[in-house]
Design a protein around this motif. Structure first.
Motif, PDB file in Angstrom:
ATOM      1  N   ILE A 282       0.862  -1.189   0.000  1.00  0.00           N
ATOM      2  CA  ILE A 282       0.000   0.000   0.000  1.00  0.00           C
ATOM      3  C   ILE A 282       0.896   1.236   0.000  1.00  0.00           C
ATOM      4  CG2 ILE A 282      -0.257  -0.122   2.543  1.00  0.00           C
ATOM      5  CD1 ILE A 282      -3.064   1.104   2.208  1.00  0.00           C
ATOM      6  N   PRO A 283       0.638   2.219  -0.864  1.00  0.00           N
ATOM      7  CA  PRO A 283       1.444   3.446  -0.828  1.00  0.00           C
ATOM      8  C   PRO A 283       1.392   4.071   0.570  1.00  0.00           C
ATOM      9  CG  PRO A 283       0.031   3.404  -2.768  1.00  0.00           C
ATOM     10  CD  PRO A 283      -0.383   2.248  -1.904  1.00  0.00           C
ATOM     11  N   SER A 284       2.499   4.710   0.986  1.00  0.00           N
ATOM     12  CA  SER A 284       2.540   5.256   2.344  1.00  0.00           C
ATOM     13  C   SER A 284       1.600   6.454   2.504  1.00  0.00           C
ATOM     14  CB  SER A 284       3.969   5.642   2.730  1.00  0.00           C
ATOM     15  OG  SER A 284       4.427   6.596   1.816  1.00  0.00           O
ATOM     16  N   SER A 285       1.201   7.032   1.380  1.00  0.00           N
ATOM     17  CA  SER A 285       0.200   8.090   1.450  1.00  0.00           C
ATOM     18  C   SER A 285      -0.688   7.988   0.210  1.00  0.00           C
ATOM     19  CB  SER A 285       0.861   9.466   1.515  1.00  0.00           C
ATOM     20  OG  SER A 285      -0.105  10.410   1.896  1.00  0.00           O
ATOM     21  N   GLY A 286      -1.824   8.678   0.249  1.00  0.00           N
ATOM     22  CA  GLY A 286      -2.726   8.637  -0.898  1.00  0.00           C
ATOM     23  C   GLY A 286      -3.504   9.934  -0.980  1.00  0.00           C
ATOM     24  N   THR A 287      -4.455   9.988  -1.878  1.00  0.00           N
ATOM     25  CA  THR A 287      -5.236  11.214  -2.022  1.00  0.00           C
ATOM     26  C   THR A 287      -6.731  10.924  -1.879  1.00  0.00           C
ATOM     27  OG1 THR A 287      -5.188  10.864  -4.399  1.00  0.00           O
ATOM     28  CG2 THR A 287      -3.532  12.369  -3.512  1.00  0.00           C
ATOM     29  N   THR A 288      -7.032   9.844  -1.166  1.00  0.00           N
ATOM     30  CA  THR A 288      -8.437   9.450  -0.997  1.00  0.00           C
ATOM     31  C   THR A 288      -8.759   9.219   0.475  1.00  0.00           C
ATOM     32  OG1 THR A 288      -8.435   8.322  -3.120  1.00  0.00           O
ATOM     33  CG2 THR A 288     -10.115   7.652  -1.578  1.00  0.00           C
TER      34      THR A 288
ATOM     35  N   SER B   4     -10.268  17.872   3.456  1.00  0.00           N
ATOM     36  CA  SER B   4     -10.971  18.623   2.418  1.00  0.00           C
ATOM     37  C   SER B   4     -10.468  20.059   2.259  1.00  0.00           C
ATOM     38  CB  SER B   4     -12.489  18.581   2.670  1.00  0.00           C
ATOM     39  OG  SER B   4     -12.761  18.837   4.022  1.00  0.00           O
ATOM     40  N   ASP B   5      -9.476  20.447   3.079  1.00  0.00           N
ATOM     41  CA  ASP B   5      -8.855  21.773   2.895  1.00  0.00           C
ATOM     42  C   ASP B   5      -7.949  21.768   1.675  1.00  0.00           C
ATOM     43  OD1 ASP B   5     -10.017  22.859   5.087  1.00  0.00           O
ATOM     44  OD2 ASP B   5      -8.262  22.646   6.408  1.00  0.00           O
ATOM     45  N   GLU B   6      -7.754  22.967   1.100  1.00  0.00           N
ATOM     46  CA  GLU B   6      -6.870  23.047  -0.066  1.00  0.00           C
ATOM     47  C   GLU B   6      -5.425  23.261   0.377  1.00  0.00           C
ATOM     48  OE1 GLU B   6      -8.464  25.356  -3.169  1.00  0.00           O
ATOM     49  OE2 GLU B   6      -6.738  24.961  -4.482  1.00  0.00           O
ATOM     50  N   ASP B   7      -4.509  22.465  -0.178  1.00  0.00           N
ATOM     51  CA  ASP B   7      -3.078  22.642   0.082  1.00  0.00           C
ATOM     52  C   ASP B   7      -2.309  21.923  -1.036  1.00  0.00           C
ATOM     53  OD1 ASP B   7      -0.638  23.276   1.576  1.00  0.00           O
ATOM     54  OD2 ASP B   7      -0.557  21.108   1.945  1.00  0.00           O
TER      55      ASP B   7
ATOM     56  N   ARG C 194      -3.931  18.273  -1.381  1.00  0.00           N
ATOM     57  CA  ARG C 194      -5.283  18.401  -0.854  1.00  0.00           C
ATOM     58  C   ARG C 194      -6.034  19.498  -1.611  1.00  0.00           C
ATOM     59  NH1 ARG C 194      -4.812  20.009   4.746  1.00  0.00           N
ATOM     60  NH2 ARG C 194      -2.618  20.392   4.355  1.00  0.00           N
ATOM     61  N   PRO C 195      -7.353  19.428  -1.677  1.00  0.00           N
ATOM     62  CA  PRO C 195      -8.219  18.480  -0.977  1.00  0.00           C
ATOM     63  C   PRO C 195      -8.097  17.066  -1.550  1.00  0.00           C
ATOM     64  CG  PRO C 195      -9.510  19.781  -2.516  1.00  0.00           C
ATOM     65  CD  PRO C 195      -8.131  20.344  -2.539  1.00  0.00           C
TER      66      PRO C 195
END
Ligand code: FDP
Length: 337
Positions: A201-207, A230-233, A238-239
């Motif tokens: 599993i990737p160590s981070s994701g966007t979901t 859900s904040d923009e960065d 993100r979001p």
């Protein structure tokens, strides 16, 4: 067949690395794979049940067509009883564990816990569902009947765990504590074929995946983490996207392959969350951790939770990519009430 390794071949090849293995575990995995194939055949016909089923039709065994989750439960129990490689079964569908008391099964070393058809509220609308299972070595002595204590073991003691996803294709994903492998059912030959070796599993994701309709009932830390998602960065992409099938196997499978976090927190109306420790959270935690991810109840590792005397005990669960689960833990720590 050149270039294709089936589930059965894979299991046997792995067993050869353990010369003392009795073959029972391999037989259990084979039995579960077989029941999974039968269940997928019925799941694929689900939309036809109204046309065919309610007219009193019977299947080849002469059984009346049943609700799919009952059907799945019966299939798995029958396959496991027939195989003689486990002495007991705990199922989401049965209040008490099932003792298998023929001589062969009584001498077996394993018990199985399973949710035969998870996400079953999705069947009527043709959305993916799944089977979740895990296998423990019994703590009672072989030769006698299995006991409650055989089922109430910490998740760290699982010998194997897996799920079958009945989706656009049918997949079986499992671990025995040596990595995670995925097999896709090739319907033309009726075999699960190794399609996803050594899943990580990737160590981070966007979901992020959560029933956000419950937002107002979540604790502060979880609410703040959802706002963070859900904040923009730009730097952290993100979001994040919210993806929630509402079918645990499908949500976890997506996040396992693509990265992401799945959350079923406690709510003001469900202080222990909804998911069951024994046959939903522990197997999923074992798989995700073997793939390099994390699973907690917000405080402690899922796999280290002590079962409290009840087969159907619930727990909150946060599971997925390690960076995201760690980030969530920070929010829970910083905003504890
Ligand atoms: P279901 O009730 O449809 O069987 O544990 C069961 C489960 O589905 C999971 O598969 C799913 O992740 C969760 O419940 C969905 O619950 P919510 O509808 O409360 O979001």
């Amino acid at each position: 067949m050149i270039g294709i390794e089936t589930l059965d071949e894979f299991v046997i090849r792995r067993q050869e690395n353990f010369p003392d293995a009795s073959g029972e575990l391999s037989r259990l995995l084979r039995d579960i794979g077989l029941a999974g194939k039968i269940v997928q055949r019925e799941v694929n016909k689900a939309g036809l049940v109204d046309i065919l089923g309610d007219t009193g039709s019977v299947n080849v065994q002469g059984e009346k067509v049943k609700k799919l989750d009952v059907f799945a439960n019966n299939r798995f129990i029958a396959a496991l009883k027939m195989g003689g490689a486990c002495c007991g079964i705990a199922s989401e569908e049965n209040e008490n564990f099932i003792i298998i008391d023929d001589e062969l099964s009584q001498n077996a070393h394993y018990i199985v816990a399973l949710d035969p058809l998870d996400g079953s509220s999705n069947i009527d609308v043709n959305v993916s569902v799944g089977t979740i299972f895990c296998i423990y070595k019994r703590v009672s002595l072989p030769g006698g009947l299995c006991q409650l204590a055989d089922f109430l073991q910490q998740g760290t003691r699982q010998v194997a765990a897996g799920y079958i996803l009945y989706g656009s294709s049918t997949m079986l994903v499992y671990t025995t504590g040596h990595g995670v492998n995925g097999f896709t059912l090739d319907p033309t030959i009726g075999e699960f074929c190794l399609s996803h070796p050594d899943i990580t599993i990737p160590s981070s994701g966007t979901t992020y995946s959560v029933n956000q309709g419950n937002y107002s009932k979540f604790k502060k830390g979880v609410q703040k983490f959802i706002s963070y998602c859900s904040d923009e960065d730009k730097e952290t992409s993100r979001p994040y996207s919210l993806r929630y099938v509402g079918s645990l196997v499908a949500d976890i499978h997506r996040n396992l392959l693509k990265g992401g976090i799945f959350m079923y927190p406690s709510t003001s109306s469900m202080p222990y969350g909804k998911l069951r420790l024994l046959y939903e959270c522990n197997p999923m935690a074992f798989i995700v951790e073997q793939a390099g991810g994390l699973a907690t109840n917000g405080k402690d590792e899922i796999l280290k939770l002590s079962p409290e005397g009840n087969l159907h005990q619930r727990t909150p669960m946060f599971i997925g990519s390690s960076d995201m689960v760690n980030k969530l833990a920070e929010f829970i720590d910083n905003f504890s009430e």
